[in-house]
Enzyme design. Structure first.
Site, short mmCIF file in Angstrom:
data_model
loop_
_atom_site.label_atom_id
_atom_site.label_comp_id
_atom_site.label_asym_id
_atom_site.label_seq_id
_atom_site.Cartn_x
_atom_site.Cartn_y
_atom_site.Cartn_z
N ASN A 14 0.79 -1.24 0.00
CA ASN A 14 0.00 0.00 0.00
C ASN A 14 0.81 1.28 0.00
OD1 ASN A 14 -2.40 -1.32 -0.15
ND2 ASN A 14 -2.89 -1.16 2.03
N GLU B 58 -3.41 -0.76 -7.64
CA GLU B 58 -4.73 -0.93 -7.03
C GLU B 58 -5.35 0.46 -6.91
OE1 GLU B 58 -5.26 -3.26 -3.22
OE2 GLU B 58 -5.83 -1.28 -2.48
N TRP C 223 -9.46 -7.34 12.89
CA TRP C 223 -8.71 -7.06 11.65
C TRP C 223 -7.21 -7.06 11.96
CZ3 TRP C 223 -5.72 -2.51 10.89
CH2 TRP C 223 -5.01 -2.54 9.67
N ARG D 270 -14.70 -2.44 7.18
CA ARG D 270 -14.36 -3.79 6.75
C ARG D 270 -15.59 -4.58 6.34
NH1 ARG D 270 -10.29 -2.12 5.74
NH2 ARG D 270 -8.25 -2.46 6.60
N ASP E 6 -7.75 -11.50 -3.54
CA ASP E 6 -7.55 -10.44 -2.55
C ASP E 6 -7.73 -11.02 -1.14
OD1 ASP E 6 -7.27 -7.79 -1.56
OD2 ASP E 6 -9.43 -7.65 -1.33
N HIS F 224 -0.84 2.56 9.38
CA HIS F 224 -1.96 2.56 8.42
C HIS F 224 -2.43 4.02 8.28
CE1 HIS F 224 -5.78 1.09 6.62
NE2 HIS F 224 -5.16 -0.07 6.44
N SER G 31 3.17 -2.00 4.87
CA SER G 31 4.23 -3.00 4.99
C SER G 31 5.56 -2.47 4.44
CB SER G 31 3.83 -4.29 4.26
OG SER G 31 3.57 -4.03 2.90
#
Ligand code: SFD
Ligand code: AMP
Length: 615
Positions: free
Chosen positions: A63, A128, A219, A250, A339, A376, A423
């Site tokens: 991401n 993405e 999560w 989510r 995914d 995040h 990550s």
């Protein structure tokens, strides 16, 4: 299990100790191995580095990738994006630093064998979204862990670090750490010249939506327990943004992430009546937070949550994501399944168990319980020194990513103010921290860490006390497993989750709290802290659970104190201060900071300026 059986002690001397072999830890290991020839570098990892941390089960996307070689984005673009998403409060120097190096990290991942997805038309990585690229990432973690393992001298798997140790002659300088082997009970005493903490943020601070038969499903993984923060705080490091917890949208119950669906597959979300509620509420959002924030592109993550929450509160749920409208080709259907199979297998199982065919039926969306993390769309964590060529003077004290404790570095979830690393960025930040840590050691050649042996002995008694509590208390069971002499780690955890949920803005109060609730919550937390000394652990597994809980309690206290200090609602959709319901840029365009002083057992709360460096 008696104390006698678990009192084997091992002393490890090293130059750099890396705490946690997750993404940040692996990045630190790789880079320390490169620059630190001749230095002894070791990792202590509480699980097994091959499949540990948030990426244990794999991921389907990276991401954080600029795509600079294709002219896709610049580091400045990234700073503007993350700043907008966090409603202005980020460390721009840290973001810029990650962004300028992250592409090189991703290219190495590909060299090491990570299967990337390519766009057949452009020949570039398959995007993405603007910042995210798709991977075939089921084995992401073992691939990265292999590189880390080859870079260091020793990896201690199944060793959980419970405490950091400061120098016997200087309590503001790091000198090592204490570890507990969670399989054989060995007590590890690490002596190190520099320590890099990459021990991750936390789930299960708040009561999760999944309880009873679904207990443990969250999560962010249940095994991430906030050691990154608890270890640092207890050593006296300054923290920022601990109030900046994250709530993620989510797929309901399986906690399947939404990024690939919204960004790549262009799925839309509607309320139960088929209305696209985000568009409908833009005007009211503008009057609530101001056009500056409401019109940011993309809309800040917290505000997207806020709009969904408003819809749910108005009784227009369930909220649906219309996967059935976007899976119109075989290729897209495969992408959709992969995914989840790469990253959140439980979501695919959920579809199967509820007879949901995603190309025929929509899926319910929900908002998760809050998590405390720094990588995040959120950035709780340590106040660290920034890069010397880019950080403003008051953000720099010599070594990149060094905390306010000398020789103690952080990366990934550990570091505050540097959001959207994910990550790849966490690995990159580990590299930056390790390079600086090597330089720190070389600049201080004469330093020999010295441990306070009395303090180590005291900690040893503390570490194993829960086994003794159990051994004594188990003879006085009054009913079932209830003893008047101890509580179990699970009981302690449930009490913590209840306090945080009900007093500090969890799901049961629609993420809302106020000063009175927080004052009361802090009082209840103090009582839990007292009782936590009486936890009984029947085996080593429960002993590990006890130490995870202890760390969680530290994190919870910091979240509460920060939430109390910030008298505004900066991130609607993450949490609300009902007594200060608006964004207040006049008074609160600042970082909230805290420092726990181990010498006096007192917390000091403060604020720090937010410098905007990138126009
Ligand atoms: O879509 C101790 N993340 C995603 N990142 C991406 O790049 N792409 C995605 O697609 C991502 N998605 C996602 C993500 C996470 C999860 C759980 C899901 C989906 C389901 C986020 C990243 O994973 C995250 O940003 C990084 O992993 C953070 O790195 P780091 O190093 O800060 O944390 P870690 O990797 O969990 O590692 C921590 C390690 O420390 C160990 N540890 N060791 C010793 N002593 C202690 N006391 C310790 N405490 C912990 C852990 O075992 C671990 O190895 S999506 O949803 O956004
Ligand atoms: P998630 O799957 O929700 O963890 O998100 C993965 C990535 O996609 C993160 O970088 C998110 O910020 C981003 N993202 C998710 N949903 C949206 C959305 N609706 N609009 C813009 N970005 C999004």
């Amino acid at each position: 299990m008696s104390l006698r059986k678990t009192n084997s002690v091992k002393h490890i001397d090293c130059d750099i100790l890396i705490v946690g072999g997750g993404f940040a830890g692996c990045g630190a290991a790789y880079e320390a191995g490169y620059w630190g020839r001749g230095l002894k570098i070791v990792i202590a990892e509480k699980a097994n580095i091959e499949r540990s941390g948030a990426v244990a089960h794999g991921l389907s996307a990276i991401n954080c990738y600029m795509g600079m070689r294709w002219g896709e984005n610049t580091p400045e673009d990234f700073v503007r994006y993350a700043r907008g998403d966090l409603m202005g409060l980020v460390r721009e120097d840290l973001l810029f630093d990650v962004a300028r190096h992250v592409d090189a990290t991703v290219h190495m991942f590909e060299e090491w064998g990570l299967p990337m997805m390519y766009n057949k038309e452009t020949g570039r990585y398959q995007r993405e979204g603007k910042w995210q690229i798709m991977i075939h990432g089921e084995s992401y973690k073992p691939i990265i862990a292999e590189a880390a393992q080859k870079s260091v001298d020793e990896v201690y798997n199944r060793v959980m670090i419970t405490h950091l140790l400061t120098d016997a002659h200087n309590s503001r300088r790091i000198a090592g750490a204490i570890g507990l082997d969670v399989r054989d009970g060995t007590f590890y005493v690490f002596r190190a010249k520099a320590v890099i903490v990459g021990a991750a943020g936390a789930s299960h601070i708040y009561r999760p939506r999944s309880i009873g038969e679904g207990a443990g499903r969250t999560w962010y993984p249940p095994w991430n327990n906030g050691s990154a923060y608890a270890l640092l705080m207890q050593a006296g490091a300054e923290m920022i943004q601990m109030e900046n917890r994250i709530v993620v949208t989510r797929f309901k119950d399986g906690y399947g992430p939404v990024g690939a669906w919204f960004l790549m597959l262009k799925s839309v979300a509607t309320n139960a009546y088929g209305e696209e509620y985000e568009k409908a509420h833009l005007d009211s959002l503008r009057s609530y937070v101001g056009a500056k924030y409401a019109d940011a592109k993309p809309m800040p993550t917290c505000l997207r949550n806020h709009l969904m929450l408003e819809e749910i509160k108005a009784g227009k749920g369930p909220i649906y994501i219309h996967t059935e409208r976007s899976l119109d080709t075989r290729e897209k259907e495969e992408l959709g399944w992969e995914d989840f199979l790469d990253m959140t297998v439980g979501q695919a199982v959920m579809w199967a168990s509820q007879n949901i065919d995603p190309k025929e039926d929509p899926s319910e969306l929900t908002m998760s319980e809050p998590y405390v993390m720094g990588s995040h769309a959120v950035c709780a964590g340590a106040w660290v020194s920034g890069p010397e060529d880019f950080a403003p003077a008051d953000y720099n004290w010599g070594y990149n990513r060094m905390t306010t404790v000398e020789g103690l570095f952080g990366a990934g979830d550990t570091v505050g103010g540097s959001a959207h690393k994910f990550s790849s960025g966490s690995f990159t930040e580990g590299r930056l921290a390790a390079k600086a840590a090597v330089r720190y050691i070389r600049d201080h050649q004469d330093y020999k860490p010295e441990l306070n042996t009395n303090a180590v002995e005291r900690i040893r008694e503390d570490v194993y006390r829960p086994l003794e509590n159990y051994n004594v208390g188990r003879h006085v069971i009054v009913k079932g497993s209830v003893s008047p002499f101890f509580i179990t780690p699970k009981q302690g955890l449930q009490r913590l989750e209840k306090i945080m949920d009900e007093y500090c803005g969890g799901v049961s109060s629609y993420y809302s709290t106020n000063e009175k609730l927080l004052d009361r919550g802090l009082l209840l937390l103090q009582m839990l802290k007292e009782d936590a000394r009486k936890i009984g652990a029947e085996d080593l597994h429960q002993l590990q659970r006890t130490w995870e809980l202890n760390h969680r309690i530290w994190v919870a206290e910091a979240v509460m104190r920060h939430t109390l200090f910030r008298k505004e609602t900066r991130w609607p959709g993450y949490y609300y201060r009902a007594d200060y319901p608006h964004v207040d840029d006049q008074k609160w365009h600042v970082f909230v900071s805290s420092r726990y002083d181990p010498a006096t057992d007192q917390w000091e709360m403060n604020s720090k300026p937010v410098h905007h460096i990138v126009p």
